[in-house]
Design a protein around this motif. Structure first.
Motif, mmCIF file in Angstrom:
data_model
loop_
_atom_site.group_PDB
_atom_site.id
_atom_site.type_symbol
_atom_site.label_atom_id
_atom_site.label_comp_id
_atom_site.label_asym_id
_atom_site.label_seq_id
_atom_site.Cartn_x
_atom_site.Cartn_y
_atom_site.Cartn_z
ATOM 1 N N GLN A 316 -8.542 49.607 26.194
ATOM 2 C CA GLN A 316 -7.720 50.315 27.178
ATOM 3 C C GLN A 316 -8.379 51.592 27.713
ATOM 4 O OE1 GLN A 316 -5.036 48.806 28.473
ATOM 5 N NE2 GLN A 316 -5.522 47.131 27.062
ATOM 6 N N HIS A 317 -9.633 51.782 27.422
ATOM 7 C CA HIS A 317 -10.324 52.937 27.983
ATOM 8 C C HIS A 317 -11.155 52.522 29.194
ATOM 9 C CE1 HIS A 317 -9.328 56.132 25.157
ATOM 10 N NE2 HIS A 317 -9.272 55.177 24.262
ATOM 11 N N ARG A 318 -11.229 53.431 30.144
ATOM 12 C CA ARG A 318 -11.961 53.152 31.371
ATOM 13 C C ARG A 318 -13.465 53.155 31.100
ATOM 14 N NH1 ARG A 318 -9.784 52.623 35.876
ATOM 15 N NH2 ARG A 318 -11.625 53.331 37.044
ATOM 16 N N VAL A 319 -14.165 52.295 31.833
ATOM 17 C CA VAL A 319 -15.609 52.175 31.675
ATOM 18 C C VAL A 319 -16.277 52.079 33.035
ATOM 19 C CG1 VAL A 319 -15.496 51.080 29.401
ATOM 20 C CG2 VAL A 319 -15.426 49.649 31.452
ATOM 21 N N ILE A 320 -17.550 52.450 33.058
ATOM 22 C CA ILE A 320 -18.397 52.255 34.233
ATOM 23 C C ILE A 320 -19.402 51.164 33.896
ATOM 24 C CG2 ILE A 320 -20.062 53.316 35.808
ATOM 25 C CD1 ILE A 320 -18.765 56.005 35.228
ATOM 26 N N LEU A 321 -19.552 50.207 34.799
ATOM 27 C CA LEU A 321 -20.456 49.077 34.572
ATOM 28 C C LEU A 321 -21.794 49.308 35.259
ATOM 29 C CD1 LEU A 321 -17.922 46.139 35.109
ATOM 30 C CD2 LEU A 321 -18.519 47.306 32.973
ATOM 31 N N SER A 322 -22.795 48.570 34.824
ATOM 32 C CA SER A 322 -24.147 48.737 35.357
ATOM 33 C C SER A 322 -24.248 48.334 36.823
ATOM 34 C CB SER A 322 -25.139 47.923 34.523
ATOM 35 O OG SER A 322 -24.769 46.550 34.493
ATOM 36 N N ASN A 323 -23.271 47.566 37.344
ATOM 37 C CA ASN A 323 -23.269 47.182 38.764
ATOM 38 C C ASN A 323 -22.500 48.179 39.623
ATOM 39 O OD1 ASN A 323 -20.649 46.649 38.056
ATOM 40 N ND2 ASN A 323 -20.733 44.434 38.475
ATOM 41 N N GLY A 324 -22.072 49.292 39.004
ATOM 42 C CA GLY A 324 -21.374 50.335 39.747
ATOM 43 C C GLY A 324 -19.871 50.206 39.765
ATOM 44 N N LEU A 325 -19.347 49.053 39.361
ATOM 45 C CA LEU A 325 -17.898 48.862 39.346
ATOM 46 C C LEU A 325 -17.270 49.576 38.150
ATOM 47 C CD1 LEU A 325 -17.684 45.056 40.286
ATOM 48 C CD2 LEU A 325 -17.401 47.047 41.794
ATOM 49 N N THR A 326 -15.992 49.856 38.272
ATOM 50 C CA THR A 326 -15.266 50.519 37.191
ATOM 51 C C THR A 326 -14.023 49.721 36.843
ATOM 52 O OG1 THR A 326 -14.049 51.908 38.768
ATOM 53 C CG2 THR A 326 -16.080 52.815 37.833
ATOM 54 N N GLY A 327 -13.526 49.937 35.637
ATOM 55 C CA GLY A 327 -12.329 49.242 35.178
ATOM 56 C C GLY A 327 -11.973 49.718 33.794
ATOM 57 N N LYS A 328 -11.227 48.891 33.057
ATOM 58 C CA LYS A 328 -10.903 49.254 31.679
ATOM 59 C C LYS A 328 -11.036 48.044 30.769
ATOM 60 C CE LYS A 328 -5.838 48.669 31.993
ATOM 61 N NZ LYS A 328 -4.532 49.348 31.809
ATOM 62 N N VAL A 329 -11.376 48.309 29.517
ATOM 63 C CA VAL A 329 -11.556 47.263 28.515
ATOM 64 C C VAL A 329 -10.173 46.749 28.109
ATOM 65 C CG1 VAL A 329 -12.411 46.716 26.211
ATOM 66 C CG2 VAL A 329 -13.685 48.313 27.677
ATOM 67 N N VAL A 330 -9.963 45.454 28.262
ATOM 68 C CA VAL A 330 -8.637 44.898 27.964
ATOM 69 C C VAL A 330 -8.657 43.873 26.832
ATOM 70 C CG1 VAL A 330 -7.679 45.313 30.252
ATOM 71 C CG2 VAL A 330 -8.910 43.160 29.804
ATOM 72 N N LEU A 331 -9.838 43.354 26.496
ATOM 73 C CA LEU A 331 -9.914 42.341 25.448
ATOM 74 C C LEU A 331 -11.287 42.388 24.795
ATOM 75 C CD1 LEU A 331 -8.391 39.885 24.133
ATOM 76 C CD2 LEU A 331 -9.589 38.435 25.780
ATOM 77 N N ILE A 332 -11.292 42.395 23.461
ATOM 78 C CA ILE A 332 -12.554 42.394 22.722
ATOM 79 C C ILE A 332 -12.942 40.958 22.388
ATOM 80 C CG2 ILE A 332 -13.715 43.151 20.610
ATOM 81 C CD1 ILE A 332 -13.071 45.414 22.577
ATOM 82 N N VAL A 342 -13.285 43.027 30.858
ATOM 83 C CA VAL A 342 -12.935 44.237 31.597
ATOM 84 C C VAL A 342 -12.064 43.875 32.790
ATOM 85 C CG1 VAL A 342 -13.853 46.170 32.946
ATOM 86 C CG2 VAL A 342 -15.074 45.388 30.896
ATOM 87 N N MET A 343 -10.947 44.591 32.950
ATOM 88 C CA MET A 343 -10.135 44.451 34.157
ATOM 89 C C MET A 343 -10.619 45.481 35.162
ATOM 90 S SD MET A 343 -5.993 44.484 34.756
ATOM 91 C CE MET A 343 -5.810 46.276 34.649
ATOM 92 N N LEU A 344 -11.141 44.994 36.288
ATOM 93 C CA LEU A 344 -11.682 45.886 37.306
ATOM 94 C C LEU A 344 -10.563 46.572 38.070
ATOM 95 C CD1 LEU A 344 -14.497 43.501 38.607
ATOM 96 C CD2 LEU A 344 -14.704 45.337 36.913
ATOM 97 N N ASP A 345 -10.919 47.561 38.853
ATOM 98 C CA ASP A 345 -9.914 48.343 39.578
ATOM 99 C C ASP A 345 -9.151 47.513 40.608
ATOM 100 O OD1 ASP A 345 -10.574 50.552 38.115
ATOM 101 O OD2 ASP A 345 -11.895 51.435 39.635
ATOM 102 N N ASP A 346 -9.753 46.399 41.063
ATOM 103 C CA ASP A 346 -9.037 45.526 42.006
ATOM 104 C C ASP A 346 -8.173 44.492 41.281
ATOM 105 O OD1 ASP A 346 -10.848 43.738 40.983
ATOM 106 O OD2 ASP A 346 -11.872 43.326 42.874
ATOM 107 N N GLU A 347 -8.018 44.688 39.938
ATOM 108 C CA GLU A 347 -7.171 43.851 39.077
ATOM 109 C C GLU A 347 -7.714 42.443 38.859
ATOM 110 O OE1 GLU A 347 -3.094 44.053 40.338
ATOM 111 O OE2 GLU A 347 -2.911 46.153 39.755
#
Length: 364
Positions: A316-332, A342-347
């Protein structure tokens, strides 16, 4: 053509993007990074894992010219402005000063020190933090010009304290494992500081002196009222499961539990801690290296559950990906902890175990 000049750089000062001026090999002469390759974050992590002290880079590397404190401070301004971090840093520096004073006292007198008081100081730091994630995140961003041995010692003690909870140890075991973290590098205080701080490659003789620090620490404690499990942790924390550690080359079944656990905390701290000239490695880069190479060197009985807990702290913490996209970790992903969903900002969802070219570069 004139040969490019090279300089030694301590591992703690390597900046991602530097070019290796020579092959970087471990002590068994196995190649880690080839000459003229870019040293990225994962490369720094691997170098640290193999306990290499310095590497050669080209003297005309522009990154060498960019190292200065102001840029470093600006890089982390947003983190340091947070009230919780400011309070943590204040308490951390106070505890670091206290720990440094007590450990020096331990060296300079035959009298016992109050070990419970030492452990209680670490407990306070852990207790006042909002969550285990916050502690790890703030440790990554702590910057101090204090003696590296004392700083590292305190950080390993904090990590050991948290590991003890995750391993469901009782209060006495937790206290002793925390104390083991505080004392594990005591022997380095007997090693010539010029060797510990040497920017160039260590000679064989100098490395042999470094390898004696677990024995020196044990000898300092052997007649003290310190639990045997802590003394064994101090003596054996550089042993490795494959028998390639030191000082004795013990294998997995010969390594005491506290040593096996402290060795994981020791290496994790070295990989992720922020240095004066660079930020610590991404936790997911570190977890990946442990998954790929750590199972040979560290006891999986401790390594695997600790990696699982470490990864879960970032749910559930936000992350930055190597492709520049951002989102949050939702499942390990239990089979590949370093490649979560990762759930991206566009859901939409991105499964990093299937998107092999994308990785998490930063946790926010």
């Amino acid at each position: 053509m004139e040969e490019r000049k090279v300089v030694f750089v301590p591992v703690s000062n390597i900046i991602p993007g530097m070019i290796a001026a020579n092959d970087i090999c471990d002590r068994n002469n196995q190649l880690i990074i080839p000459k003229d390759s870019v040293i990225d974050g994962a490369g720094i992590t691997r170098i640290t894992l193999f306990e290499i002290t310095s590497v050669t880079v080209y003297a005309d590397d522009p990154l060498l010219l960019q190292i200065h404190e102001q840029n470093f401070q600006n890089q982390f301004a947003s983190t340091e402005e947070k009230a919780e971090f400011i309070e943590f840093r204040k308490n951390y520096n106070s505890t670091l000063e206290f720990v440094s004073k007590k450990l020096k006292q331990l060296l300079n007198t035959d009298e016992e020190i109050d070990y419970t008081e030492l452990v209680n100081e670490v407990d306070k730091l852990v207790y006042v933090s909002q969550s285990k994630y916050h502690i790890f995140n703030m440790l990554h961003d702590i910057k101090t010009f204090a003696d590296e041995t004392f700083r590292h010692t305190l950080n390993v003690a904090i990590i050991n304290n948290i590991f003890a909870e995750w391993l469901k140890m009782d209060e006495e075991e937790k206290k002793n494992l925390t104390l083991c973290g505080l004392l594990h590098d005591l022997g380095k205080l007997f090693v010539d500081k010029d060797i510990l701080r040497k920017p160039g490659k260590l000679t064989d003789d100098e490395f042999e002196q470094i390898k004696q620090h677990p024995v020196l620490g044990f000898n300092c404690l052997k007649n003290k009222k310190v639990p045997d499990c802590v003394k064994q942790g101090v003596l054996l924390h550089h042993e490795r499961s494959d028998g390639k550690g030191y000082p004795y080359g013990f294998k997995i079944n010969e390594i005491a539990p506290f040593a096996a656990i402290t060795s994981i905390a020791d290496v994790y701290e070295a990989m992720t801690a922020t240095r004066v000239y660079r930020k610590g490695m991404s936790p997911f880069d570190v977890i990946r290296i442990f998954e790929e190479e750590g199972k040979k060197q560290f006891d999986p009985v401790y390594l695997l559950p600790l990696l699982k807990h470490l990864t879960n702290t970032y749910l559930q913490h936000r992350v930055i990906l190597s492709n520049g996209l951002t989102g949050k970790v939702v499942l390990i992903n239990k089979d590949e902890l370093s490649h979560p969903m990762v759930m991206l900002d566009d859901e939409t969802f991105l499964d990093l175990s299937k998107s092999r070219g994308v990785k998490i570069t930063e946790v926010q």
